[in-house]
Design a protein around this motif. Sequence first.
Motif, PDB file in Angstrom:
ATOM      1  N   GLU A 166       0.827  -1.209   0.000  1.00  0.00           N
ATOM      2  CA  GLU A 166       0.000   0.000   0.000  1.00  0.00           C
ATOM      3  C   GLU A 166       0.861   1.258   0.000  1.00  0.00           C
ATOM      4  O   GLU A 166       0.561   2.237  -0.688  1.00  0.00           O
ATOM      5  N   THR A 184      -4.987  -3.915  -2.097  1.00  0.00           N
ATOM      6  CA  THR A 184      -5.496  -4.566  -0.892  1.00  0.00           C
ATOM      7  C   THR A 184      -6.482  -5.678  -1.222  1.00  0.00           C
ATOM      8  O   THR A 184      -6.345  -6.805  -0.731  1.00  0.00           O
ATOM      9  N   MET A 240      -5.694   2.210  -4.464  1.00  0.00           N
ATOM     10  CA  MET A 240      -4.886   1.373  -3.584  1.00  0.00           C
ATOM     11  C   MET A 240      -5.710   0.202  -3.046  1.00  0.00           C
ATOM     12  O   MET A 240      -5.224  -0.928  -2.967  1.00  0.00           O
TER      13      MET A 240
END
Length: 299
Positions: free
Chosen positions: A184, A202, A197
């Motif tokens: 990240e 994720t 992101m």
Amino acid sequence: MSAATLPLPAPVATRSSATAEPRLVRWLLTGLALAFLGLFLLVPLFAVFTEALRKGFETYLAALVEPDALAAIQLTLLVAAIAVPANLVFGVAAAWAIAKFDFRGKSLLITLIDLPFAVSPVIAGLVYVLMFGAQGWFGPWLQAHDIKIVFAVPGIVLATMFVTVPFIARELIPLMQAQGTEEEEAARVLGASGWQMFWRVTLPNIKWGLLYGVILCNARAMGEFGAVSVVSGHVRGLTNTTPLHVEILYNEYNFAAAFAVASLLASLGLVTLVLKSLIEWKTRHELARAAALPGERPA
């Protein structure tokens, strides 16, 4: 000293003597475990389907298409369709916050997520009655505005959401903590926004754990009895979920219909078990592939 006279190295034991058990002991422990599983899991499961089909397939099918049974099944699906996505959003957000950030109240949030594990579902249902019942804290206001929560669908949804809150979050928190924040942070340095992101870094890394948590959450939502029993009011055709409908049929000595509807819940458990095993296999496969390719992380 010549090479021929050099002492050979002692063979390395493949298993520690402290953990090596005689074959008889291993067979005995394995047999006891299988006997326990067979007696307390397989035999009851076999009995459910046997009793459900005892009077023939026509009786079995008639019990499932009976209007009250269909209403109970539809309500169960509706409650799960609301509770599971809500817990999905909350679980991902809570796990992301806990695993990726440090903030005040983090320990309190973790404790609150675990609260449904420590509180009896019946107590949870009583709390909702205390809050939203006719004599509850918000009861007079709700009656004045003709809003029904307890003994109606909203109360069932709230009770189901409460008991299923931990499943997705608790599945994702250790997974996301183990993955760390390096990817990240790298995405952030490269100019990715928060949503980019999340969606591109994720989410792909947690997809199997997320699916695992959703399956467990859905199974619990469709099979919940205690909290829903307190807030439902047991109105046939309106506020009875499938587990409550099974109880009513059994109390009326309509055993064939009760076991027929119960077989649906048992089938749900079997499907959940199969999906759980597939996800675990897929996860192990991804980890093994990542170990073989050091430069690649499991998706």
